[in-house]
Motif scaffolding. Structure first.
Motif, PDB file in Angstrom:
ATOM      1  N   ALA A  16       7.536  29.704 -11.463  1.00 48.47           N
ATOM      2  CA  ALA A  16       7.046  28.325 -11.564  1.00 48.47           C
ATOM      3  C   ALA A  16       7.855  27.464 -12.524  1.00 48.47           C
ATOM      4  N   HIS A  72       5.011  22.109 -11.140  1.00 46.54           N
ATOM      5  CA  HIS A  72       4.229  23.290 -10.780  1.00 46.54           C
ATOM      6  C   HIS A  72       2.719  23.039 -10.718  1.00 46.54           C
ATOM      7  N   LEU A  75       1.466  23.597  -6.957  1.00 43.59           N
ATOM      8  CA  LEU A  75       1.766  24.932  -6.412  1.00 43.59           C
ATOM      9  C   LEU A  75       1.223  25.124  -5.005  1.00 43.59           C
ATOM     10  N   SER A 111      -1.532  23.700 -13.717  1.00 45.37           N
ATOM     11  CA  SER A 111      -0.798  24.617 -12.851  1.00 45.37           C
ATOM     12  C   SER A 111      -1.443  26.007 -12.855  1.00 45.37           C
TER      13      SER A 111
END
Ligand SMILES: C[S@@+](CC[C@H](N)C(=O)[O-])C[C@H]1O[C@@H](n2cnc3c(N)ncnc32)[C@H](O)[C@@H]1O
Length: 182
Positions: A16, A72, A75, A111
């Motif tokens: 990430a 990120h 995601l 994230s």
């Protein structure tokens, strides 16, 4: 537990914060059959990662690595054929890059929330924090506070730090308890 022990053949792993690409490369070499997704908000980081991977890996391995320039926190927008079993974070700034562009407490926690939802039932997350700079210290505290709110019946969280060097990097390892999957 570590990345090598956790990953199984054909797994999907997400880096990430791919930065210079060393962690992406390591993950790609651990499981030659698996898919690796590498994210970073800086195009410079993606370019460095691409250059490193292209120098070292054969074409057929490169074909199973997805590089994406994105935050990120998003995601769940990454197109994946199945849930990832490993999501890794190496927080902070791009070594040799702009030190003003760092991961931040709010986006890292957001994230992490997304990663917990996305993870395969027996998946794991590793997160390296850098409390040696002011934003890194704030970020580590926010992550620790968030992780302490998780349900103990479902999640197992370990936290490793150097007690004689409090500003040294620390590591969180987050995994779903096997008993929660029955
Ligand atoms: C310490 S570096 C990662 C090092 C890398 N894992 C390696 O092996 O070289 C941290 C990276 O996080 C990236 N980053 C910062 N904020 C981000 C965000 N919101 N989403 C994705 N990447 C981010 C930075 O651009 C930087 O490249």
């Amino acid at each position: 537990m570590g990345w090598r022990a956790h990953l199984q053949e054909g797994d999907i792993a997400i880096d990430a914060t791919c930065g210079n690409g060393y962690d992406t490369l390591f993950l790609s070499q651990l499981d030659p059959c698996g898919m690796v997704v590498a994210l970073d908000i800086q195009d410079e980081a993606l370019q460095r990662t691409k250059a490193l991977l292209s120098r070292v890996l054969p074409q057929e391995r490169l074909a199973r690595i997805l590089l994406r320039c994105q935050c990120h926190t998003a995601l769940s927008e990454v197109p994946l054929p199945k849930p990832p079993r490993l999501i890794v974070y190496n927080l902070g700034y791009l070594p040799g890059g702009n030190k003003g562009i760092v991961t931040r407490a709010e986006t890292s926690v957001a994230s992490l929330r997304a990663a917990l939802s996305l993870l395969a039932p027996d998946g794991a997350i590793s997160m390296v924090c850098y409390p040696g700079h002011p934003e890194g210290e704030r970020e580590e505290k926010a992550i620790l506070a968030f992780l302490q709110t998780l349900a103990v019946e479902v999640w197992s969280v370990s936290y490793q730090r150097q007690i004689l060097s409090p500003t040294a990097p620390s590591l969180f390892w987050i995994s779903k308890r096997a008993s929660s999957m029955r």
